[in-house]
Design an enzyme around this catalytic site. Structure first.
Site, short mmCIF file in Angstrom:
data_model
loop_
_atom_site.label_atom_id
_atom_site.label_comp_id
_atom_site.label_asym_id
_atom_site.label_seq_id
_atom_site.Cartn_x
_atom_site.Cartn_y
_atom_site.Cartn_z
N HIS A 60 0.86 -1.19 0.00
CA HIS A 60 0.00 0.00 0.00
C HIS A 60 0.89 1.23 0.00
O HIS A 60 1.98 1.22 0.58
CB HIS A 60 -0.89 0.02 1.24
CG HIS A 60 -1.86 -1.11 1.31
ND1 HIS A 60 -2.83 -1.17 2.28
CD2 HIS A 60 -2.03 -2.21 0.53
CE1 HIS A 60 -3.55 -2.26 2.12
NE2 HIS A 60 -3.08 -2.92 1.06
N GLU A 62 0.76 4.00 1.63
CA GLU A 62 1.11 4.53 2.96
C GLU A 62 2.15 3.67 3.66
O GLU A 62 3.06 4.18 4.30
CB GLU A 62 -0.15 4.63 3.84
CG GLU A 62 -1.25 5.50 3.26
CD GLU A 62 -2.21 4.75 2.36
OE1 GLU A 62 -3.26 5.32 2.04
OE2 GLU A 62 -1.92 3.60 1.94
N CYS A 90 -5.29 1.99 6.16
CA CYS A 90 -5.87 0.77 6.72
C CYS A 90 -5.15 0.44 8.03
O CYS A 90 -4.21 1.13 8.43
CB CYS A 90 -5.74 -0.38 5.71
SG CYS A 90 -4.05 -0.98 5.51
N CYS A 93 -1.40 -0.07 7.42
CA CYS A 93 -0.72 1.20 7.14
C CYS A 93 -0.69 2.11 8.36
O CYS A 93 0.30 2.80 8.60
CB CYS A 93 -1.37 1.89 5.95
SG CYS A 93 -1.13 0.97 4.40
#
Length: 164
Positions: A60, A62, A90, A93
């Site tokens: 991801h 992030e 999420c 992250c």
């Protein structure tokens, strides 16, 4: 629920949206983020890396940015930095942001909204677990601002997941 933000936050969040668009245009999932230092300088940018990282489910934007930032700076510097991200981090992250020491997060679309939009997609099994909940479980304070421009942020995902 939003905390205090200003026009600079809006402009930088829109830059994260542009990074998400670029990720989508290059065949990746439409998520993007950037890290801004205490003086307002953009320090790093990162798009989603699912495809670029060999279908890595943990790539991801992030998480990748938090990892890169943690390798470069110590938490005492990162606590004065802000991550701008197209979608709410999420749980994974959020953990990476917390452990890196990043002190502030500004996001567009909520995880709840993203989950409604993506459905049960195998490449994005979204958790409806707000980042504020993850951060609140820690010992270090992380300021959260968002959702901001949520409809605009959700537009980045429009038609993407149905077409995969």
């Amino acid at each position: 629920m939003t905390d205090t933000h200003d026009d600079k936050d809006i402009a930088l969040l829109r830059r994260a949206f542009e990074i998400a668009r670029q990720a989508r245009e290059t065949g990746d999932h439409p998520f993007g983020c950037l890290l801004v230092g205490p003086d307002g300088e953009v320090l790093m940018e990162q798009g989603n890396g699912y495809s670029a990282e060999g279908q890595d489910m943990t790539a991801h934007a992030e998480r990748l940015l938090a990892t890169r930032a943690s390798k470069r700076w110590r938490p005492d510097f990162l606590e004065s930095c802000t991550m701008y991200t197209s979608a709410e981090p999420c749980a994974m992250c959020s953990g990476a942001v917390y452990w890196a020491g990043i002190g502030r997060v500004v996001f567009g679309q909520t995880e709840k909204s993203l989950k409604e939009q993506t459905g049960d997609h195998e490449e994005n099994p979204t958790l409806d677990l707000p980042c504020r909940t993850v951060f609140a479980a820690g010992q270090r304070k992380v300021e959260v601002v968002g959702p901001l421009l949520e409809e605009e942020a959700a537009g980045l995902q429009a038609d993407f997941w149905a077409g995969k």
